[in-house]
Design a protein around this motif. Sequence first.
Motif, PDB file in Angstrom:
ATOM      1  N   THR A 199       8.250   9.684   5.908  1.00  0.00           N
ATOM      2  CA  THR A 199       6.784   9.840   5.450  1.00  0.00           C
ATOM      3  C   THR A 199       6.360   9.081   4.412  1.00  0.00           C
ATOM      4  OG1 THR A 199       5.079  11.529   5.441  1.00  0.00           O
ATOM      5  CG2 THR A 199       7.161  11.986   4.267  1.00  0.00           C
ATOM      6  N   ASP A 200       5.046   8.653   4.477  1.00  0.00           N
ATOM      7  CA  ASP A 200       4.391   7.926   3.147  1.00  0.00           C
ATOM      8  C   ASP A 200       3.127   8.019   3.257  1.00  0.00           C
ATOM      9  OD1 ASP A 200       4.460   5.900   1.456  1.00  0.00           O
ATOM     10  OD2 ASP A 200       5.135   4.148   2.871  1.00  0.00           O
ATOM     11  N   TYR A 201       2.556   7.627   1.804  1.00  0.00           N
ATOM     12  CA  TYR A 201       1.242   7.691   1.595  1.00  0.00           C
ATOM     13  C   TYR A 201       0.714   6.377   1.482  1.00  0.00           C
ATOM     14  CZ  TYR A 201      -3.168   8.809  -0.630  1.00  0.00           C
ATOM     15  OH  TYR A 201      -4.495   9.216  -1.035  1.00  0.00           O
ATOM     16  N   SER A 202      -0.376   6.093   2.297  1.00  0.00           N
ATOM     17  CA  SER A 202      -0.833   4.512   2.124  1.00  0.00           C
ATOM     18  C   SER A 202      -1.950   4.450   1.117  1.00  0.00           C
ATOM     19  CB  SER A 202      -1.205   4.100   3.535  1.00  0.00           C
ATOM     20  OG  SER A 202      -2.179   3.059   3.445  1.00  0.00           O
ATOM     21  N   ARG A 203      -1.825   3.745   0.225  1.00  0.00           N
ATOM     22  CA  ARG A 203      -3.057   3.527  -0.855  1.00  0.00           C
ATOM     23  C   ARG A 203      -4.306   2.786   0.078  1.00  0.00           C
ATOM     24  NH1 ARG A 203       1.143   1.463  -4.284  1.00  0.00           N
ATOM     25  NH2 ARG A 203       1.772   3.105  -5.617  1.00  0.00           N
ATOM     26  N   GLU A 204      -3.753   2.182   0.905  1.00  0.00           N
ATOM     27  CA  GLU A 204      -4.881   1.357   1.793  1.00  0.00           C
ATOM     28  C   GLU A 204      -5.996   2.133   2.412  1.00  0.00           C
ATOM     29  OE1 GLU A 204      -3.644  -1.671   4.169  1.00  0.00           O
ATOM     30  OE2 GLU A 204      -5.326  -1.750   5.313  1.00  0.00           O
ATOM     31  N   ALA A 241       2.578   0.130   3.931  1.00  0.00           N
ATOM     32  CA  ALA A 241       3.033   1.689   4.474  1.00  0.00           C
ATOM     33  C   ALA A 241       3.627   1.442   5.843  1.00  0.00           C
ATOM     34  CB  ALA A 241       1.615   2.278   4.265  1.00  0.00           C
ATOM     35  N   VAL A 260       5.380  14.159   0.959  1.00  0.00           N
ATOM     36  CA  VAL A 260       6.009  12.601   1.000  1.00  0.00           C
ATOM     37  C   VAL A 260       7.129  12.499   0.123  1.00  0.00           C
ATOM     38  CG1 VAL A 260       5.148  10.070   0.051  1.00  0.00           C
ATOM     39  CG2 VAL A 260       3.548  11.616   1.799  1.00  0.00           C
ATOM     40  N   SER A 273       0.794  -1.206   0.033  1.00  0.00           N
ATOM     41  CA  SER A 273       0.049   0.027   0.064  1.00  0.00           C
ATOM     42  C   SER A 273       0.934   1.190   0.161  1.00  0.00           C
ATOM     43  CB  SER A 273      -0.989  -0.081   1.323  1.00  0.00           C
ATOM     44  OG  SER A 273      -0.129   0.096   2.397  1.00  0.00           O
ATOM     45  N   SER A 274       1.984   1.336   0.263  1.00  0.00           N
ATOM     46  CA  SER A 274       2.962   2.268   0.172  1.00  0.00           C
ATOM     47  C   SER A 274       3.245   2.650  -1.105  1.00  0.00           C
ATOM     48  CB  SER A 274       4.198   1.758   1.001  1.00  0.00           C
ATOM     49  OG  SER A 274       5.204   2.829   0.738  1.00  0.00           O
ATOM     50  N   VAL A 275       3.196   4.043  -1.338  1.00  0.00           N
ATOM     51  CA  VAL A 275       3.570   4.766  -2.470  1.00  0.00           C
ATOM     52  C   VAL A 275       5.253   4.955  -2.554  1.00  0.00           C
ATOM     53  CG1 VAL A 275       1.466   5.964  -2.900  1.00  0.00           C
ATOM     54  CG2 VAL A 275       3.193   7.272  -1.841  1.00  0.00           C
ATOM     55  N   GLN A 276       5.727   4.726  -1.570  1.00  0.00           N
ATOM     56  CA  GLN A 276       6.993   5.129  -1.443  1.00  0.00           C
ATOM     57  C   GLN A 276       7.804   3.717  -1.607  1.00  0.00           C
ATOM     58  OE1 GLN A 276       8.437   7.824  -1.684  1.00  0.00           O
ATOM     59  NE2 GLN A 276       8.552   9.076   0.170  1.00  0.00           N
ATOM     60  N   GLY A 280      -0.957  10.187  -4.645  1.00  0.00           N
ATOM     61  CA  GLY A 280      -0.038   9.685  -3.709  1.00  0.00           C
ATOM     62  C   GLY A 280       1.322  10.725  -3.656  1.00  0.00           C
ATOM     63  N   HIS A 281       1.300  11.627  -4.738  1.00  0.00           N
ATOM     64  CA  HIS A 281       2.287  12.608  -4.462  1.00  0.00           C
ATOM     65  C   HIS A 281       1.942  13.750  -3.786  1.00  0.00           C
ATOM     66  CE1 HIS A 281       5.128  10.099  -6.997  1.00  0.00           C
ATOM     67  NE2 HIS A 281       4.168  10.198  -7.801  1.00  0.00           N
ATOM     68  N   SER A 330       1.493   9.103   6.375  1.00  0.00           N
ATOM     69  CA  SER A 330       2.122   8.879   7.778  1.00  0.00           C
ATOM     70  C   SER A 330       3.276   9.627   8.185  1.00  0.00           C
ATOM     71  CB  SER A 330       2.310   7.200   7.765  1.00  0.00           C
ATOM     72  OG  SER A 330       3.364   7.019   6.703  1.00  0.00           O
ATOM     73  N   PHE A 332       3.221   3.061   8.454  1.00  0.00           N
ATOM     74  CA  PHE A 332       2.466   3.076   9.759  1.00  0.00           C
ATOM     75  C   PHE A 332       1.795   1.888  10.355  1.00  0.00           C
ATOM     76  CE2 PHE A 332       0.223   7.609  10.637  1.00  0.00           C
ATOM     77  CZ  PHE A 332       1.315   7.882  11.532  1.00  0.00           C
TER      78      PHE A 332
END
Lengths: 442, 265, 735, 55, 267
Positions: free
Chosen positions: E94-99, B259, E86, B251-254, E81-82, E104, B261
């Motif tokens: 720091t991150d963006y969760s697609r779920e 992710a 992030v 799920s993390s875009v990075q 997500g950009h 974060s 968290f």
Amino acid sequence: MDRALIPDGVQRDPLWKFILKLGPVVAVLIWGVVAMFLCWIKGLNQTNMNNYYGFALWIWADLAVIALGGGAFFTGFLRYLVGKDDLKYIINFAVLVGFICYSSALLILAIDIGQPLRGWFIFWHANVHSMLTEVAFCLSAYFGVLTIEYIPLVLENRQLDRVPFFHHLSHNMHGIMAVFAATGAFLSFFHQGSLGGVAGVLFGRPFAFREHVFIWPWTFFLFTWSAAAYGPSFTIMLLKITEKITNKRLVKDNVVQLLAKISGWMILTYIIAKIIDTWYWAAVTAPSKGFTLIDFYSNNAFYGLWILFLEIVVGGVIPAIILVSDKGRKNAKLLFLAVVLGVIGVSVNRWVMVLQVMAVPIMPFDQWALYLPSWQEVATTILPVAYGVILIALSHRYLPVWPQERELNPIDAPSAPEAAVAEDIDEAAEAAPDGDLAPAQA
Amino acid sequence: MSTTEEHANEVPAEIADKKETTPETKKESAIGYVILFFFVGLIASLIVGWIIFPRLLYSQKSQPFDFNHAVHLDLVDEGCQSCHYFREDGSFSGVPKLAQCIDCHEEVNGEDPNEEIFVTEYVWKEREVPWLIYSKQPDCVFFSHVAHVSEDSLYDGKDCVTCHGYHGESETLRPYQYNRITNISRDIWGHNIAGFARNSWDRAKMDDCAKCHAEARDAASRRNLKAPTTRFITNIIDVAFPGTRPAGKGSSVQTERGACFECHK
Amino acid sequence: MNIGRRSFLSFLIGGAAGTALSPLPWKLTDDISIWSQNWPWTPVPATGEVTYANTTCTLCPGGCGISVRKIDERCVKIEGTPGHPVNDGGVCPLGSSGLQVLYGPARIKTPLKRVGERGQGRWMAISWEDALAQTADKLTELREGGQPQSVACLSGRTYGTMPSLLQRFMAAYGSPNFMTVPSMRDSYALTFAAMNGQTAMAGFDTENTDFVLSFGSGIIDGWGSPVRMFRANSAWQGGRGKVVQAEPRLSNTAAKSDIWAPIRPGTDAALALGMAHVIILEKRYRSDFVSNYTTGFDAFKTMVMAGYSPEKVAQITGVEKNTIVSLARSFARASRPLAICGRGRGEVPGSMNEFMAVHALNALVGVINRPGGVWALPEPGYIQWSGPDLDAVAIAGGRRQRLDGAGSSNPAASLPNRFFTTVAAGEDYPIEAMFISGANPDFDFLNNQRVAEAMAKIPFVVSFSSLMDDTARNADLILPDHVYLERYEDVPAPMGFQRPIIGLCRPAVTPQFNTMHTGDVIIQLAQTLGGTLADAFPWDNYEVCLQDTLGDQWDTLVEEGYAMDEGFSPAPWADMFGSRKFDFTAAGIRNGFVPVPIAGDDITYPLVLMPYDSMRVASGAIGNTPFMTKTVDENVLLHGMAFVQINPVTAGSLGLRQGDKAELTTPAGKAEVRTDLFEGIMPGVIAMPRGMGRTPYDKKLMKHGVSTNPLVSSVEDPISGLEAAWGVRAKLSKA
Amino acid sequence: MFPFNFEWIWDMSHVVFMGGLWYALNIIGIGMTFCIIKAIYDTVKGKDDGHHAEH
Amino acid sequence: MKGATTHRYGMVIDLDKCTGCGACMIACMAENNVPFRDDESDKLLSLTWMRIFRLNNGKPFPEADVCYLPRPCMHCEGDHGHSPCVSVCPATATDYSRETGIVSQIYTRCFGCRYCMGACPYKARLFNWWDPVWPDGMEKFLNPDVSPRVRGVVEKCSFCYNRYQLAKNKAFLEGRRELEENEYQTSCTQACPAGAIVFGDLNNPHHQVHQLVDPDMAHGGRPRNPNAFRILERLGTNPKVYYLSSREWVRRSGDNTIEGEGKLKSH
């Protein structure tokens, strides 16, 4: 006393005078070091940064010294890759200045981060999409290159050079210096650009944001360009100051003129690009986000339109005109004025791209936030200046930085060596209690 | 040669230049010493780094008193979950509290001196036992037990042994080892100083979690692939370029994994 | 010297190579960064089982149900109880930061006896035995000396077993001087007594109103039961009702209202009468009510018609004539209108003239005891103790005149403001001992220098405070109570709530310190004193007393957390006004608008200072918690200095700019302030939040800013004797 | 930074960015190694190329 | 195998109902172990994940009007997500969760470069200038579900992700994978005494947030409800916090417009 370490055939102040002159600078250095440790031990609450000014004086200082240090890579590029052979007479100094600038930049970054002990996360856990990651990697790597470029100069110290290994090492490094210079130019191109990218990619901040070419915002190219343009000006400025202080001519005019001319044309082309960029940003980019140019320059005297004028006209157009014109360049005073204005211009550019970005309110209900650095910030920012002065002074004294110095400042030949020896032995005798020097006397 | 060098550094060059007359033999023996000392330094530092350093880095404490898991496991009906259960809100109860033990240990039942310590020092004094927890993660870690053991969770039901080893069959409690700098249990950061782990319970760092999660995800996505060739090619891609196939994306875009968290708090 | 420098160098290089090949540098780098992620001085909260303890908040008279989230035996968070009739899951800033009171450093951890000078802050910890014995000795001594009336008691709470126990103690002991801290509740009660002719509490059926006309009431600034009013406001915002706010300052309530009518300060009653004029003139009043259930309407009509035409009222109030007319029309036309008053949070009782004028408006549109209107609620009646047997001393003492003058000649229940004036002046008989529970008069009373003077004359002051507040600081003996999260108490009648309800406050945690429930202290004291006093307190302890008192309701309370009369509806008009009609000519309103004369002349003091209430600044006995202080805006408080709001026009004429430091002077005192230029305040008026500037008993808690209380001179209402000052004349000059 | 790092993904960004970086670092590393080894060799051979530093 | 269900948790704040009381700020601080210092009046140094801004219509008395605007982290989705912050974080802290659509912040990964703070136009990211200190005894109310931060790192609103984790725990135990709307609510939503905050899944048409704003997912989640707006819509940050106001001036305060532009450009 330190005569043995001083290059052959040049005149230097007696040691006591040298130390006396450097004393105040060392005091400033100590002041900076104290502030540095305060920041490390007590944390960044020692600064006047706040949640609106996460990036402040230090980041400006960082960007500025890196831009000014751009003289190293660009001179190297011209000397080794383009083949401007004359520049070999100033390349040592350019490398030294670059080394100082980049080591300072890294030091400032180490103070600037909230958790220095974890600073290495930027490499280990790198996010390759972040401009700052690119900066960190290329900056460190390029600092490595500068160190490699500086090492031969150190090894050429009269005494070190006697060690065969060091002698050969510096010789071999000279041999392939073009390879290092090329790598350095490559790395420099990217990290200078990335520093521009740092501001240019902030799409949440219309003041900094610029349109992109592929993944790079325009500032990416402008920063590289400006570093290449203004870096040599900074080298010339420091050269002139060094000549003034030492009361000697150290580099021949034709070399300086060549560098000044190149710098001038680079500044000219840069400033044209910058004007186009500014116009496009003011006319297209910012309005698309709901801002007019004046929104960014209103409500306070500190960030008025004068700052834009200072950056582009005073720090760009004027030095460019002086430096590209033969007459202007050849007038020593105008030349000096031009390089000083150039240095101011590029520093203002970096200032604006860091601090004004933070000051401009973006949410319509937010307010301008102004910031004044604390003494700890000022001290740590001056620290590299003091360090730079000391390193230049030491290098000037002990290393063969200036290939043309002996030619430009001949010493009355016959008596010199004897006198030097005699003086040295006297000084050695004075220092005899140390014990180390005893064999020499025998 | 070393003498010459020393002089060269200290006397004026003009004088030193005249004294270049050191015997060849002396020079060679000096090189021998130089090489010898290189190896002395090398080996000494290797010993320090590999043997002495770990001993200094880790310290150990013993538990307040000994505990026999095996004995207890025989007496209960529902295995580990009899004592290490889930609360109604889905949280994991962890090491039992006094209140749970009191049911059986209100008085000293047997001969075991450890039980006597427990009853007299803790039960009667109503003090919780300050157990040192081998698998205790640092405060920044969120770990959901229920997500790992429940059949419906993303990573299917694992049994306790998968991560904790055969702790439940042990008869005594081994000493609790911890890192002096970080204060974290050695079970988390690795019993092998080089970071190698033979069993999943030898080390429970973030990378270990990630490894298992990647395997679970890949296995799950592979299950849908029928043809052996496709599966083979996919395997190679997974090994060489983990996380590239959409099916394997987290799920993390990075990081294209889970992710951050999910495990950090 | 073969193995000289170079060998050593070689050794070092070998060592460096070996070190690099060993885990040492890498592991150390890693471990040091891990150390920096979990610094040992950063607390690690312990995990455990999550439970919720439902109780009732007593930090203000709102009576909200709260759920305290606990991890094992630790309280970690306060949330609103979902489904609770008062607040349904919502919680106010003060309520949600209650754990900072429970665990805060301001807690008094054990009984304390003063050793230094008063207010010096030098204390000696003593045991409960000693503390109780010393108190009992003092009481015995005074009683045996035949002066039981010289003991006074001030209670912060008006209803429930706690004030009743204190009152009973005073009665049995023989002192008439039992007082509670008055608020708008008392003004409403007196208004009801005078106009409705009955003893009742005011309840407001805000949930069913469709037009609220508020005379400076801070509907969303803490008035009534704050969370309940917020929910009502949300319903109105959602289209269920219109709100009109008449106030000189754009308060939050005014900003959220549909119409804000800026009105000259202190002229609210005139506006109400002006609206009455329009309503009567246009015959928009509810004639069935007026003709059948009221008396004195004609006189009222004559008075209103003669003196309160919109033109004239516009002159008095500064509200435009057309606005007055249209407001009156919309008010009368609304199906369920409601007019309310009680300035700000309603902590200062206010002018009877104003309350009555507003109440008359409600009467005109006939919303008394009607859906959406103002209801007369019976006072809580569950405390059915048989009156205490009094011995001769008690009877003699009890017959003495109350020092506050309440009760006999004056309809008010208690008038502590007058009490302090009397004591300070040394009139009548001396007060030898004073008990203070749940109140902070040294801080809370207007013109509180007077309180300090009075206190200085009382040789034995006992505080029951759990926190080292301003009053406890100046006491001689502190018998610290548990804080609300550690104790039992009944919490009846949330302010303004329209149904009879009792909330149960019960312990969420065991007492954290060596404190004792004040109820237990009273029972033990009575039993120590013996005789009829002991007989009057037959309970073993407070919990037993509470259970006995609540009887059948106890089980409901324990189970639900509250007991409410769901089916309650107010008495119909016929029952209520059958025998004793609504009186339009009650003493307070008979003569029309009578302004409250605030202190100061308008030449020396050209401005008017109005304290205002903010939800982010607690003004009651409990001060601001650190979390609350954190929410305070930077244009209200900056670096310890409070701001006065001032209209830019006024500021301009004084040469003041945003953030300038200025000296604020009133007839009562001076303060250093900063100026906040605010377009939402009437020119000539300046405003400051109440509740700041407490004695710094906890530097994180309350030292900040300036208190308005010493700056505002106390003004007695001529009818009730209650505090009526809403402001003071002031001068602001650049510092 | 390395493919075994948690954050690493085999995607274009990582390959291009890290590829470029490692390429540059390798040139520097190989260049320096070459210089050092050749210097040791020259030293042992006693080669003398004159004092180039003094021009 | 994930991705089967993606959520986009978002928030709708009704500014008509918001009273500016500050309960959301406090509920947030209490839930998330936000520390406090002696003097917090300098808001540029104060840690408040949820901050309330006071908007005004700029008109003189008596036409003046004010409105409060609570600002949590907007959890920008940006362009897939950009989020502004992030992509700039150099250490992937720091991150963006697609779920969940939540941005974060990993405090233990952050080394305090503060680039993200510079990138955030909402000023929702805050730095721990000081070591957190709780007065003696006050550390007792710390919530174990959120780790206290150390000095030198950036922190911000997480939409109470810890509550999501706990809700998921419960769901797993009960054999479910999906959460009901009321199972996962942020602390501020729960506390708001005015009921002005609504929280839920913007992707789920049954959730109240979706119904309130009617987001146009084809156009970056732009609200179709004419009373709804987002702050700085034009920057393309695609925030997941929406505001409702019946007042035109309040809605216009949400974004920058050039004079004479009339209305916000629709695209």
